[in-house]
Scaffold this active site. Structure first.
Site, PDB file in Angstrom:
ATOM      1  N   HIS A 143      41.465  63.175  35.917  1.00  0.00           N
ATOM      2  CA  HIS A 143      42.555  63.866  36.633  1.00  0.00           C
ATOM      3  C   HIS A 143      41.958  64.846  37.663  1.00  0.00           C
ATOM      4  CE1 HIS A 143      46.255  65.908  37.397  1.00  0.00           C
ATOM      5  NE2 HIS A 143      46.874  65.545  36.279  1.00  0.00           N
ATOM      6  N   GLU A 250      43.365  60.429  41.149  1.00  0.00           N
ATOM      7  CA  GLU A 250      42.841  60.198  39.808  1.00  0.00           C
ATOM      8  C   GLU A 250      42.579  58.722  39.551  1.00  0.00           C
ATOM      9  OE1 GLU A 250      45.832  61.902  37.166  1.00  0.00           O
ATOM     10  OE2 GLU A 250      46.592  63.023  38.891  1.00  0.00           O
TER      11      GLU A 250
END
Length: 282
Positions: A143, A250
């Site tokens: 992330h 991500e």
């Protein structure tokens, strides 16, 4: 950050990266001039088990709610990991789960992340081994939060023609029509079967422009996110105007090519991040 056990990596030219044993979390990556490439919210809370807002949280064994757990993005980003090895320029950390803490996820595993730092280049690898006796389903993502001058200066290249799930619109399937994706408001998209290389262009960065080149391996999907003002204002660990200074891209294993890892087997995914500081014309 001072309350956490952090490992600092450094290149001979003076670039640095900081990795924490809390959550196996990459917290920072700066160039020799001290410019930060990885966004960390000034309002982030460094108090386990709170997840850290910024850096590179590891989403595992599920991304968002794509899995059986009620906990968003899984549980490893809220756990202490252990340092396996480190050098001046690399670190490997691991987390072991015995399959008992979360009844909705009874699958034991060993998870590791390795970070390697070079000048204007960082490699991060995520590896999981199924240590149980049954097949192990999972979703995952790295992330990654990037520092940008202002989200209005940012365009993302490499997504045209892809199908994406629009999380701001009930995860409806849509097609990306733009050569360069901009951020006129909230963007929260899961791009399916995204290409190996995606580029983030920031035309307002120090020196005139900056391009983050993301090269992913093993992760078929890519998630693009900026919450915009209204949603950011409701996030105490982000807020306004901090949302303008970040964008998330991500590498993800979310929807495409689902994995059900056999007992004793391993899976790896990685991202290679390179920074280009030359002028970019779109």
């Amino acid at each position: 950050m001072d309350s956490l056990h952090n490992i600092t990596l450094k290149t001979q030219s003076g670039q640095t990266a900081i990795v924490s044993t809390y959550a196996g979390h990459l917290l920072s990556w700066t160039n020799a001039e001290g410019q930060e490439y990885i966004f960390m919210s000034p309002n982030a809370v460094f108090a386990p088990p709170k997840a850290i807002r910024g850096g590179v949280p590891v989403c595992f064994p599920q991304f968002s709610n794509f899995g059986p757990l009620s906990q968003q993005h899984g549980f490893v980003r809220n756990k202490q990991w252990r340092l396996v090895e480190s050098s001046d320029w690399s670190a490997t950390l691991s987390y072991t789960y015995d399959g008992t803490e979360f009844p909705d996820y009874p699958h034991p595993f060993e998870l590791s992340t390795r970070v390697e730092l070079c000048d204007d280049n960082l490699e991060q690898t995520l590896t999981v081994k199924n240590t149980g006796s049954a097949p192990m389903p999972f979703t995952a993502a790295l992330h990654t939060y990037y520092t940008v001058s202002d989200i209005s200066n940012v365009h993302v290249e490499g997504l045209k023609g892809l199908t994406y799930l629009d999380s701001t619109d009930g995860r409806k399937e849509k097609a990306e029509a733009d050569d360069a994706v901009a951020f006129p408001g909230e963007v929260d998209r899961i791009y399916l079967r995204a290409p190996e290389v995606i580029k983030i262009h920031d035309t307002g960065a120090p020196g005139g422009s900056r391009t983050y080149e993301v090269r992913k391996r093993g992760f078929p999907d890519a998630v693009l996110w900026n919450p915009a003002e209204a949603k950011a204002a409701a996030m105490a660990d982000l807020g306004s105007p901090e949302w303008k200074r970040m964008v998330c891209l991500e590498p993800g294993l979310v929807v495409s090519d689902p994995v059900k890892l056999a007992a004793g087997e391993s899976w790896s995914g990685a991202q290679g991040l390179r920074v280009h500081r030359a002028e970019v014309k779109l």
